[in-house]
Structures are given as structure tokens and as C-alpha cells.
Design a protein around this motif. Structure first.
Motif, PDB file in Angstrom:
ATOM      1  N   ALA A   2       2.270   3.647   8.997  1.00  0.00           N
ATOM      2  CA  ALA A   2       2.493   2.431   9.770  1.00  0.00           C
ATOM      3  C   ALA A   2       3.828   1.807   9.405  1.00  0.00           C
TER       4      ALA A   2
ATOM      5  N   ARG B 272     -16.190  -8.221   8.163  1.00  0.00           N
ATOM      6  CA  ARG B 272     -15.717  -7.110   8.990  1.00  0.00           C
ATOM      7  C   ARG B 272     -16.340  -7.181  10.368  1.00  0.00           C
TER       8      ARG B 272
ATOM      9  N   LEU C 102      -6.220  -6.054   8.835  1.00  0.00           N
ATOM     10  CA  LEU C 102      -7.029  -5.372   7.826  1.00  0.00           C
ATOM     11  C   LEU C 102      -6.633  -5.823   6.427  1.00  0.00           C
TER      12      LEU C 102
ATOM     13  N   PHE D  15     -13.802   2.594  24.813  1.00  0.00           N
ATOM     14  CA  PHE D  15     -13.348   3.666  23.938  1.00  0.00           C
ATOM     15  C   PHE D  15     -14.539   4.410  23.344  1.00  0.00           C
TER      16      PHE D  15
ATOM     17  N   ILE E 234      -0.867  -1.675  16.933  1.00  0.00           N
ATOM     18  CA  ILE E 234      -1.674  -1.129  15.839  1.00  0.00           C
ATOM     19  C   ILE E 234      -1.203  -1.668  14.498  1.00  0.00           C
ATOM     20  N   VAL E 235       0.088  -2.013  14.405  1.00  0.00           N
ATOM     21  CA  VAL E 235       0.599  -2.580  13.157  1.00  0.00           C
ATOM     22  C   VAL E 235      -0.040  -3.944  12.892  1.00  0.00           C
TER      23      VAL E 235
ATOM     24  N   PHE F 225     -10.381   1.876  -0.454  1.00  0.00           N
ATOM     25  CA  PHE F 225      -8.986   1.532  -0.650  1.00  0.00           C
ATOM     26  C   PHE F 225      -8.470   2.232  -1.869  1.00  0.00           C
TER      27      PHE F 225
ATOM     28  N   GLU G 216       0.833  -1.206   0.000  1.00  0.00           N
ATOM     29  CA  GLU G 216       0.000   0.000   0.000  1.00  0.00           C
ATOM     30  C   GLU G 216       0.868   1.257   0.000  1.00  0.00           C
TER      31      GLU G 216
ATOM     32  N   ILE H 100      -3.036   7.284  12.065  1.00  0.00           N
ATOM     33  CA  ILE H 100      -3.375   5.983  11.458  1.00  0.00           C
ATOM     34  C   ILE H 100      -4.805   5.619  11.825  1.00  0.00           C
ATOM     35  N   VAL H 101      -5.121   5.752  13.100  1.00  0.00           N
ATOM     36  CA  VAL H 101      -6.486   5.426  13.535  1.00  0.00           C
ATOM     37  C   VAL H 101      -7.481   6.350  12.849  1.00  0.00           C
TER      38      VAL H 101
ATOM     39  N   ALA I 126      -2.189   5.971   5.709  1.00  0.00           N
ATOM     40  CA  ALA I 126      -2.127   5.261   6.984  1.00  0.00           C
ATOM     41  C   ALA I 126      -1.101   4.140   6.912  1.00  0.00           C
ATOM     42  N   PHE I 127      -1.080   3.446   5.771  1.00  0.00           N
ATOM     43  CA  PHE I 127      -0.123   2.343   5.637  1.00  0.00           C
ATOM     44  C   PHE I 127       1.305   2.869   5.570  1.00  0.00           C
TER      45      PHE I 127
ATOM     46  N   GLN J 195     -13.971   3.845   4.408  1.00  0.00           N
ATOM     47  CA  GLN J 195     -12.727   3.389   3.818  1.00  0.00           C
ATOM     48  C   GLN J 195     -12.909   3.156   2.339  1.00  0.00           C
TER      49      GLN J 195
ATOM     50  N   THR K 179       0.423   7.476  15.377  1.00  0.00           N
ATOM     51  CA  THR K 179      -0.600   6.451  15.621  1.00  0.00           C
ATOM     52  C   THR K 179      -2.003   7.051  15.609  1.00  0.00           C
TER      53      THR K 179
ATOM     54  N   LEU L  75      -3.271  -3.335  11.237  1.00  0.00           N
ATOM     55  CA  LEU L  75      -3.173  -3.098   9.794  1.00  0.00           C
ATOM     56  C   LEU L  75      -2.933  -4.402   9.055  1.00  0.00           C
TER      57      LEU L  75
ATOM     58  N   LEU M 262      -9.648  -1.620  16.359  1.00  0.00           N
ATOM     59  CA  LEU M 262     -10.221  -0.463  15.673  1.00  0.00           C
ATOM     60  C   LEU M 262      -9.979  -0.576  14.172  1.00  0.00           C
ATOM     61  N   MET M 263      -8.827  -1.162  13.818  1.00  0.00           N
ATOM     62  CA  MET M 263      -8.446  -1.240  12.413  1.00  0.00           C
ATOM     63  C   MET M 263      -9.322  -2.205  11.628  1.00  0.00           C
TER      64      MET M 263
ATOM     65  N   VAL N 231      -4.723   8.516  21.135  1.00  0.00           N
ATOM     66  CA  VAL N 231      -5.985   8.666  20.392  1.00  0.00           C
ATOM     67  C   VAL N 231      -7.022   9.343  21.282  1.00  0.00           C
TER      68      VAL N 231
ATOM     69  N   LEU O  21      -8.134   5.418   9.219  1.00  0.00           N
ATOM     70  CA  LEU O  21      -8.686   4.099   8.879  1.00  0.00           C
ATOM     71  C   LEU O  21     -10.003   3.766   9.567  1.00  0.00           C
ATOM     72  N   VAL O  22     -10.341   4.494  10.618  1.00  0.00           N
ATOM     73  CA  VAL O  22     -11.617   4.182  11.268  1.00  0.00           C
ATOM     74  C   VAL O  22     -12.719   4.933  10.545  1.00  0.00           C
ATOM     75  N   GLY O  23     -13.799   4.235  10.333  1.00  0.00           N
ATOM     76  CA  GLY O  23     -14.910   4.876   9.644  1.00  0.00           C
ATOM     77  C   GLY O  23     -14.868   4.521   8.173  1.00  0.00           C
TER      78      GLY O  23
ATOM     79  N   VAL P  85     -15.335  -1.481  15.795  1.00  0.00           N
ATOM     80  CA  VAL P  85     -15.595  -0.257  16.518  1.00  0.00           C
ATOM     81  C   VAL P  85     -16.997   0.266  16.194  1.00  0.00           C
TER      82      VAL P  85
END
Lengths: 266, 413, 435
Positions: free
Chosen positions: B387, C286, C275, C392, C268-269, B375, B143, B365-366, B383-384, B373, B362, C272, C365-366, B341, B369-371, C370
């Protein structure tokens, strides 16, 4: 002294060798632990290996059932035969070899299981018995042979680690007998025991001689003299002298042997 | 036939194979062979392995094929999936069982076969950890390369502005905002620095007290209590930082006339430091303990006090190990997510003032990617890339720290 | 001073300069000692602050305010046809009954605006409460019985003292009028505090007074099961391989270095990775515990391997030699003797690994765990959330009542963690073997 004159290969007549080692050398990585050892082990006798510590006697013993295979970086050269068959040949299964050549260790090492399970473990993994009754019988006879049955028959389900040191070692012997080996290797079996327990084990070893070939490593010359028929003296990774026990102790041919048995070094 | 029934049928076949193999072996050893080298159940296992391994191999191949096989056209693919594959698999299993049952005789060395199979499984299991690392590297790298197709490297590593959320017109070049990551790196470093300023002195002095002064009783009671700090989930620290510490600092600030935002870097950093205290103290504890007693004796023998011994002999001797421990702690602080966060800011803000809000790698990244997406939008791909940077930095820190610590240990072993 | 260094002269240890120096050094020693102790005290104080602040905010989540009012289950509203058909009973307008009840209890309230405030005294879940009562016992229809209504979250907060009376009305969510109504109910003994069973039995909700953690607990449970089923066998097998069988070569070194480094990769990695691997390549669902469990398993694996290796290494070689000497193969030795003897240590390590996984939030979360999920997950592929993620999510909610719920959920999470760690300690104590 007159030793150089009549150095001949010592022979014990009228007994055929069950194990025969030719030019055996052992290396741990780059370090050589044994150098060209030749030794014949007569059947149904007690052979003792003596010598100062670090002389290679335990290493040699562990070659005979390939326990050295488990040490990383250990290399064995030369030829060891059991009943004429090379035990380091690739087709030999070391597991079956160890079933034929049992071993008793320096420190009693019962499994933390019941006395019964300790003795039954060998027959179970090798599938020596067909049913529970047969297994019971093997366990009881082995304990009997090891002279332990009387002391433990009421508590076969008690854990083996709860016994006294001498009893533990006899349990380990019983455990080895239960596999019905031809040969039993003993690596200083009494070194962790008190004199009374030692005496019992020595008695036991002498009784076992009728049915088994026994090779014993010992640091006690008295013990070697008391129980064995044949003795080999190891020094610095080589066999210095080997012969009939009585002859070796009373009339050694090599002055290093002389020095060792009279306590000048070692 | 779908996957689950197929597996069940396979298992049933192998169970049968096990039972039948054992029985057959039992029947054959009924002769008066005194010494059987195997037990019947080993023959059973042997047959079961023959029945299981080839089809499992097929199933794995199939899994790989599925990724590429859809190019055959849906109809053909579907036929293969529902008919050809299960039939072939079951035939292979049956074949394996049949062949192995035929081979049963007391001279067969089944234990070797079984142990080879078990050995293979053990190696596979150990390889999984290597595959995990490979998986991490590949999934991030893949990515990230796409990301750098859209955003130049120089912008990412040198740019001072980070605002990935500002979507402009869709057809515009760089339609999803600015990707200069410097503010994120700076924010991460600021919070990490604050955390270390809290954790290193507290952790180190705790360790010194524990090893050199405390009675066994004190140690036995207090050490486990301190380690509770390490067992508290980070989300709890995040909640504590956001609701208690952040508000506390803001109130204190306004009381003495300072403008402290409630999402200040200070609050996040202090709480993160709190989390890291036991990490530093237990690592330093081990390291100080490894300093040989002879060094202490030498110092006491000259009439040095305990504190002089600690400061002039023990800590200098232990320094490389302690540096290693601090590096490990830094790596952990950089990768920590939930505290920042929940308690740090979201807007990229290039500042060195701990009383303001900053954001971290971090957090972004969150956030990215949250919510929602999609790609291959630059926003998600960023984000990738972040990371990957995070992974490389923590990994390097860790490798360096392990080397330092190992060198240190070798010195005293 | 110089005379001490002149050869031939003896140091005068009784000289005032030296005595002063020694006294000074002893003071420095005391200071240093106090410094060390204060570091520990500060760290402990931080821990205590954290725990007390959360316990102080959270313990009230286990209680709930109820308002008792007489409800008339009018047949005309609930079952005008008189059929007692379950679908009809389910669809009836219970909201009207709640409103009627409140109007009857407070007949003075007339204006539309005030009425809206009045209806907010009880929870938005009140109609459901009545519906469940009727479905449970249809005989209630036509009767008038006292009902414990769950109070609205603001009234609940007020009753628990989180909204003080003495702040100006504009600054508090509960207005003077509502306080008057509340006092009126309180005066007749119609305000009760009961154990909050809703909190432990229901899933998430937008209404704080109806929100519970059972959904999150179930999600955590399913997730941990998956984590355990994957990471335990693989971790133990890796450990056995590395300790008992692995040859000393480059590949073994690679595996070992890898495991140590994986243990330090930020969680967190792993998210990913999950994911990219489980969602984008393998197309697993998911938000499902299956995916969460797989991701956490990869994360937990190094912990389990490292602990298991230590446990296996602690088994003395004499046991291995004993078995080998009897002709057991290396594998028989490993599986019959070494593994059972190291199992307590392995289990301890596994429990600790799982307790880390239980507290983990970021990687989940990833992979979409969530989401706002009301239903209790019933399997490994249902959409779910886990306890830390629930914390959270609630921590982000603006309502004052959610602060209490968040802290309550944290207390429950910490309870689980304490339980697991105590289990690990117990296991270690009970089966610890001295060789």
C-alpha cells in the motif's frame, strides 16, 4: 496663470473637521495607490472626491472605514482620525468603526433577502433594538428617510433583488441609515443608474446632509458641482487641489484641475 | 462515570451557562445605553465557550494519556478513569462557567473571544486533511518498516516470486513464503496499459467530437449520459467484468482457437478502461475548451478543415494538458481495486500475455488483509508495504499531473 | 505543383490537382468526424451493454416462485400438550410437517434418495415459514390450509427459465424427476410467481431464496449517517476557512495541496488507514458502521471541501462588501450571508460525495465489513455490511440463484445512486443563482 502665487491650504472656515487624514499612503503589495494624501472632511457637509479613473479616490474612500483591511496585501500608512481618534489604532474595532462610517457601493448590492430583512440586518447584528416593535420602527423610518417607503410598504417581505436598480440603491442607502451612522461613504452610487433614478438619489443625498456627513466619490463633475459643498480633485494617487466646490469649478488653481474639469483629459 | 453521561452533563452545564449568561447580560444592559455593541446571546455563547473549551481540551489530553496510561497498573488506572477524570473535568467546566459569568459587563469584548474560538475550530477542521495524510503515511510507514525487518528490500523490489500464502514450518526463517513483488507490479502495469489503450482513444476522440463538432443539444444530452459511466460503483464493474466480459472473451477465444482464461488481464483491463473513459473525456474536454478561440480562428482563416485544425493546432496546443489528464487516469487505474479483485487472477504470474490471468498490487492487499489477521506476521505487513508503494506512486503521478496541467493553464490564462 | 510556389504566379485554385486535393481533404474530414462520433457510440454501447446485462440478469430477483400445497397443522406434532404455550409452539418440529406435506402431495415417491430430492423442492426456510404462521395465528393448529411455500432456489431458477429443459440432464442442476414434480404442481395451478418481499426485508442467508438486502441497506444507511455527520461539518468549515479567512501563507498552501492530493489517493489506502487508526489504535469495534462511516468520511472530505469552496467562491464580493460596510464582522459576513447563499452548491457537492461513499467497497473490506452477517444491524456499533460489499460477497457465491440476487442488489444500488444524483441535479436547478 496665477495659480502658484497663492497656494494655501484650502480651508472651509467655521466648520470643524470630523475626519482628518494626514500623509495617507496606500500600497497594494509593491504598488503604491495613494501618495501622502491630506484631507479634512467637514461635518454635516457633502464632500465629493473627483478625478480620472484609477486616480485613487475610491481607495481613499475605502480607507475611511477600513474596508481596505479586507483586501489582501493592502497596507495603509499615515494617520486618519475620526473625532480626533486614530482609526487605525490597534484597539479600534473595525466593526464598530464601520457601524459609525457606513458605506454605499457603486453597484447596488442588496442581500438576496426580503426588503425588511435587508434593512433590519444592521440593527440586528449590532443589537440596536430591544424588541420587534422597535426594529419595525427603525426599518420603517430608514426606508422613509431613503424615500423608498411609499413604493415598498406593501411588500416589505418581497425580495430586495426584485426592485429596480434605483430602488435597490435606495434600499442600500436605507440599509446603511438603519445602523444610524455619523458618516456615509458613497462610492459612485449613481454610476449604475439611469438619469431619473440618479436625480432621485441626488435629491436624497441633499436631504440627508442635515443629519449626516457624506463623502461621495463620483466620476460626474456635474454631480459633484450640483450636490457637494467641498470637492477634492485626485490625480495619480495624490490630491491636486481641494476646496470649496464653487471655487474649484469656477476658478481652479491648478492647471491639471483646469484640464480635467474642462474635459481635456480624464 | 462513563464517557457519554459525562458529555451529556457537560452539555447541560453549558446550556445553562448560555441561558444564564444571556440573562445576566440582558439585565446589565438594561440601563439606557443606546448603543450596545453586542447582543445578550453573544454573552451566553461566551459563557458556554468558557464552560466547554477547557474540558474538551482535558478530554483530548485524556484520550492521548489512555494510550500510555495503562502502564500505571490497572487498579490505579481504573480509579483515575472512573473517578478522578470525570470529577476534574466537571470542576474545570464549572470553574470556566463561574469565571466567565463573573466577567460579564457591557464593556467586555465578547465578540472577539467568540470569534477567536470559532476561528480556532475552523483552523482545526482544515488541519484534519493534513492530519489524514500524516496518518496515512505513518500508519503505512510503521508497518512497512516492520515488514522490511523480516524481508529484505532487495527481495521485495527485485524478487520474481510472490507466494505469501505458503506457510512453511513456523520456526523457519522466512516462514511465510516468498515476497518478490515484481510480478504484482508487472500485472498492475499490464492491466493499466490495456485500460489506457481502451480509455485514451475513446475518451480523447469523444472529447474532440464534443467540443469541435457536436451541437449544443447533442452535447447537453450525451455528455451527462457518458458521465454515468463515472458514477457506477466499481463493484458493479467488477461483477460485469467477471461474469459478462471475462466469459465473453473466453468464448470468443475458444471460437477462434485461442486459449483465453476467464480471469484474463484483457477482461479486467477493458472494463477498467470503460470506467476511465468519462474521466479522460471530461478532463480533455476542459483542456480543449481552454485552447483560445484565436488559435482556431487563425487556422480556419487559412482554409484548414476542422480535422486539420484539431490535429495540427488544437491537439498540439493541448498536449501538455492531455498528458496531465492521462497521468491522472493512470494513477486512478493503478489504485483501482474492486474490478481487479473480482475479475483478475489471484496467483502471481509474471507474463505479458493479456490473455492469461495476472494479479495486481491492490488484489494482493485485499487478499492479504481480508479474513484472518495476525498483526506482525510478514504476510499482513506485506499488505502495508504494498500500500505504501501504491500511495507513493499514485501521489507522485498526481503531483506531476497537477503541475503539468497548471503550467498548461497558466499558458492560456 | 512547383508553379504554386513560384513567386509572381497566382495559384490556380481551379486546377484539377488542387481540386482533387481539396476533395481528398474533405473526405479525410468526414472520416475524422465519423471517428469521433464512433468513439462516443462505442462508449455509449459499452454503457448500454453493462446496464442491459445487469438488468437482464437482475430483474427476476424481484419475483419469487411459490409452490402452493395443503398443509395439515397437526396438533399432535405442534402442541401435543395443548397448552398453546408460545415457547412450545416455537420449538415444535415444523420440518416434519413440511416433509409430511410433500409426501402427501407426491405419494409415489418412496426411495430415500428420491425423497431427499423431493424435500429440496421447497426452501430450507419452509419450516420457519410455518412456524411464523402458527405463532401469528395459533388457531391454525388442527386445520388444513393451503400454504404458499417459497420454492427452493433451483426450482425458482428453473421456473424463471434460467435452467433450460433441453440441455442434457447431467448438465443441469434440476433433474428430470424434479421437473416432473414441478410440472405436476404446475398442472393444478399450484405454481405461482409473486413479488419477492423476502429480498427487500431480510438479511443475508446461505440459501439464495431466503437472502435479502435489508441488512445491507440498513448497514449502508448507518454508515452514510456517520459519514455525513463527520464529513459535512468538517468539510464546510474547512472550505469556509480556506475561502474566507485563510491568510496566504505556506500553511494554507500545504492544506490546499493536501486536499487536492487526498482526492486522488486510492480508496483502498483509506481502508488501510481505517484499519490502522480506528481498529488497531482506537480499538473501535470491527465490522461496525461507525468505523466504516469514519473511514469513508475521511475519503469523502476532499470532495466536499472542493465542491464547497467552488460554491463559496461563486458568491459575489458585492454581498461581502455590503455586509462589511454595515459593520458586520468577517465571521458574521461569512455565516450570515456567504454560507446560506452557497448552501445549495455545498449540498449538491455533499450529495455527490455521499453517493460516491455509498458505492465504495474496497476500504470497507479492509475494516472487516465483509463478514457474513444474517442479523439486521440496529445501530452504529453492530456488525454490519453495506450494499456494495453485499454485492461483492454474493458475486463470489457459486449458486446460479445468487447471480440473480447480485444483479438485483446492483439494480437497487443503482436506484439509490440515481435518486441521490437526481436530487443533486434538482437542487442545483432549483437554487441555481445567476449573479
Amino acid at each position: 496663470m496665477q495659480m502658484l502665487a497663492d497656494v494655501t491650504t484650502p480651508e472651509i472656515e467655521d466648520v470643524e473637521a470630523i475626519i482628518s487624514a494626514k500623509d495617507v499612503s496606500v500600497f497594494y503589495g509593491d504598488k503604491q495607490a495613494l501618495n501622502n494624501v491630506n484631507l479634512d472632511i467637514p461635518a454635516n457637509q457633502i464632500t465629493s472626491l473627483i478625478g480620472p479613473s484609477g486616480c485613487g479616490k475610491s481607495t481613499f474612500l475605502r480607507c475611511l472605514n477600513r474596508m481596505n483591511d479586507t483586501v489582501f496585501g493592502c497596507r495603509v500608512e499615515g494617520n486618519i482620525t475620526l473625532d480626533g481618534q486614530d482609526i487605525y489604532a490597534p484597539e479600534v474595532d473595525e466593526v464598530l468603526l464601520r457601524a459609525r462610517v457606513g458605506m454605499v457601493f457603486q453597484k447596488p448590492n442588496p442581500f438576496p433577502k426580503s426588503i425588511y430583512d435587508n434593512v433590519a440586518y444592521g440593527p440586528r447584528i449590532h443589537g440596536l433594538t430591544r424588541d420587534k416593535d422597535e426594529l419595525d420602527e427603525v426599518v420603517l423610518t430608514s426606508l422613509e428617510k431613503a424615500g423608498l417607503l411609499k413604493e415598498v410598504k406593501d411588500r416589505l417581505n418581497a425580495t430586495g433583488t426584485g426592485l429596480s436598480g434605483g430602488q435597490q440603491q435606495r434600499l442600500c442607502i436605507a440599509r446603511a441609515l438603519a445602523v444610524q451612522p455619523d458618516i456615509i461613504l458613497m462610492d459612485e452610487p449613481c454610476s449604475a443608474l439611469d438619469p431619473i433614478a440618479t436625480a432621485r438619489i441626488e435629491e436624497l443625498i441633499e436631504e440627508l446632509r442635515e443629519n449626516y456627513t457624506i463623502i461621495i466619490v463620483t466620476h460626474s463633475m456635474q454631480q459633484a458641482a450640483r450636490i457637494s459643498q467641498k470637492t477634492a480633485f485626485f490625480h495619480m494617487g495624490e490630491i491636486v487641489e481641494v476646496g470649496d466646490t464653487e471655487q474649484l469649478f469656477t476658478n481652479p488653481r491648478d492647471d491639471r484641475t483646469q484640464g480635467y474639469i474642462t474635459g481635456r483629459f480624464g | 462515570m462513563s464517557f457519554l453521561p459525562l458529555v451529556l452533563v457537560l452539555l447541560a452545564m453549558c446550556t445553562f451557562g448560555y441561558w444564564y449568561g444571556s440573562r445576566r447580560a440582558m439585565a446589565q444592559t438594561d440601563s439606557s445605553v443606546r448603543r450596545v455593541a453586542v447582543r445578550p446571546h453573544q454573552f451566553g455563547l461566551y459563557v458556554a465557550i468558557w464552560g466547554l473549551v477547557p474540558p474538551v481540551f482535558l478530554i483530548v489530553l485524556w484520550g492521548l494519556f489512555q494510550e500510555f496510561g495503562s502502564s500505571l497498573g490497572p487498579a490505579l488506572f481504573d480509579q483515575i478513569r472512573t473517578i478522578v477524570f470525570p470529577v476534574v473535568t466537571l470542576l474545570v467546566a464549572a470553574g470556566g462557567l463561574y469565571v466567565s459569568i463573573q466577567k460579564i459587563n457591557p464593556a467586555l469584548k465578547v465578540r472577539k473571544t467568540i470569534e477567536t474560538a470559532v476561528y480556532g475550530v475552523l483552523i482545526l477542521a482544515s488541519t484534519l486533511s493534513v492530519l489524514t495524510t500524516v496518518g496515512i503515511v505513518f500508519s503505512l510507514l510503521f508497518e512497512t518498516i516492520q515488514f522490511f525487518d523480516k524481508v529484505p528490500l532487495s527481495e521485495f523490489f527485485l524478487g520474481l516470486e510472490w507466494s505469501p500464502q505458503t506457510a512453511l514450518r513456523a520456526d523457519q526463517v522466512g516462514s511465510s513464503g516468498a515476497f518478490g513483488a515484481i510480478p504484482l507490479f508487472a500485472g498492475t502495469m499490464l492491466i493499466t496499459l490495456i485500460a489506457m489503450m481502451v480509455a485514451v482513444p475513446l475518451g480523447l476522440f469523444s472529447a474532440v467530437y464534443m467540443t469541435e463538432y457536436a451541437t449544443d443539444r447533442f452535447r447537453a444530452i450525451v455528455k451527462p449520459i457518458l458521465e454515468i459511466l463515472a458514477g457506477i460503483p466499481t463493484v458493479v464493474y467488477g461483477f460485469f467484468a467477471a461474469l459478462t466480459v471475462g466469459v465473453f472473451f473466453r468464448d470468443v477465444g475458444s471460437a477462434i482457437g485461442l486459449d483465453v482464461v476467464s480471469e484474463s488481464a484483457l477482461a479486467a483491463g477493458v472494463v477498467m478502461g470503460m470506467m476511465i473513459i468519462p474521466f479522460i473525456s471530461s478532463l480533455s474536454d476542459d483542456i480543449i475548451m481552454a485552447v483560445p478561440q484565436s488559435l482556431r480562428d487563425g487556422s480556419y482563416g487559412l482554409g484548414a478543415t476542422r480535422s486539420e485544425t484539431v490535429m495540427k493546432v488544437i491537439l498540439p496546443a493541448a498536449l501538455p494538458g492531455i498528458v496531465g489528464a492521462v497521468l491522472l487516469a493512470v494513477s486512478r487505474a493503478i489504485g483501482e481495486t474492486m474490478i481487479v479483485v473480482m475479475a483478475a487472477g489471484f496467483a502471481a504470474n509474471l507474463t505479458a500475455n493479456p490473455l492469461e490471468a495476472v494479479t495486481t498490487v491492490t488484489v494482493q492487499i485485499v487478499g492479504l488483509l481480508v479474513g484472518d489477521q495476525e498483526f506482525d506476521s510478514a504476510k499482513t505487513l506485506a499488505a502495508f508495504a504494498l500500500a505504501l508503494v501504491l500511495f507513493v506512486i499514485t501521489l507522485s503521478l498526481n503531483v506531476i499531473a497537477l503541475i503539468v496541467v497548471r503550467k498548461y493553464r497558466e499558458k492560456y490564462d | 505543383m512547383t508553379d504554386t510556389s513560384t513567386p509572381g504566379k497566382k495559384t490556380d485554385w481551379a486546377s484539377p490537382q488542387l481540386l482533387a486535393k481539396v476533395a481528398q481533404r474533405q473526405r479525410a474530414e468526414k472520416r475524422f468526424r465519423r471517428l469521433g462520433l464512433s468513439a462516443i457510440v462505442i462508449a455509449l454501447a459499452m454503457l448500454a451493454t453493462l446496464l442491459f446485462s445487469i438488468a437482464g440478469k437482475g430483474y427476476s430477483a424481484f419475483y419469487q416462485t411459490r409452490l402452493v400445497m395443503d398443509v395439515t397443522f397437526s396438533e399432535a406434532v405442534i402442541d401435543p400438550k395443548g397448552t398453546r404455550n408460545e415457547d412450545d409452539l416455537r420449538a415444535a418440529g415444523y420440518g416434519g410437517i413440511v416433509r409430511d406435506t410433500l409426501r402427501e402431495t407426491f405419494p409415489d415417491v418412496k426411495s430415500r434418495k428420491d425423497l431427499r430430492e423431493l424435500f429440496a423442492l421447497v426452501s430450507k426456510g419452509a419450516p420457519m415459514q410455518l412456524r411464523d404462521m402458527v405463532l401469528d395465528n395459533p388457531d391454525l393448529i388442527g386445520q388444513t390450509v393451503p400454504v404458499d411455500f417459497i420454492a427452493g432456489d433451483d426450482i425458482d431458477m428453473f421456473n424463471k427459465g434460467f435452467i433450460p429443459r433441453d440441455v442434457p440432464e447431467g448438465d443441469r442442476r434440476v433433474k428430470d424427476m424434479e421437473i416432473a414434480w414441478f410440472d405436476q404442481l404446475d398442472a393444478v395451478g399450484a405454481v405461482k410467481m409473486v413479488f419477492n418481499s423476502t429480498f427487500f426485508t431480510s438479511g443475508d442467508s446461505r440459501e439464495p431464496e431466503l437472502a435479502g438486502i435489508w441488512g445491507a441497506i440498513s448497514g449502508s444507511f448507518y454508515t452514510l449517517i456517520v459519514t455525513f455527520l463527520i464529513s459535512f461539518p468538517i468539510g464546510v468549515m474547512s472550505a469556509i476557512y480556506l475561502e474566507e479567512f485563510a491568510p496566504q501563507n505556506k500553511f494554507t498552501d500545504l492544506i490546499e495541496v493536501n486536499i487536492n492530493n487526498l482526492a486522488a489517493v486510492p480508496s483502498i489506502v483509506f481502508g488501510l488507514l481505517g484499519l490502522a487508526l480506528f481498529l488497531n489504535v482506537a480499538h473501535l469495534p470491527r465490522s461496525a458502521p461507525l468505523v466504516g462511516g469514519l473511514t469513508l468520511a475521511l475519503m469523502t472530505l476532499p470532495t466536499i471541501i472542493i465542491a464547497s469552496r467552488a460554491a463559496i467562491r461563486a458568491v459575489p464580493d458585492s454581498i461581502r462588501e455590503a455586509a462589511l460596510g454595515l459593520g458586520a464582522s468577517k465571521q458574521q459576513t461569512a455565516f450570515h450571508h456567504v454560507l446560506p447563499l452557497s448552501m445549495p452548491g455545498i449540498l449538491t457537492g455533499t450529495i455527490i460525495g455521499l453517493s460516491q461513499a455509498l458505492g465504495e467497497t474496497a476500504p470497507l473490506l479492509m475494516i472487516g465489513m465483509v463478514a457474513f452477517i444474517v442479523d439486521i444491524p440496529g445501530g452504529f456499533t453492530d456488525a454490519a455490511t453495506v450494499l456494495p460489499v453485499q454485492i461483492f460477497l454474493w458475486a463470489d457465491s457459486p449458486e446460479r440463484a445468487f447471480v440473480e440476487k447480485t444483479s438485483g442488489a446492483i439494480l437497487v444500488l443503482l436506484g439509490f445512486l440515481i435518486f441521490m444524483n437526481a436530487l443533486a441535479v434538482l437542487l442545483r436547478k432549483k437554487f441555481e443563482r445567476r449573479w
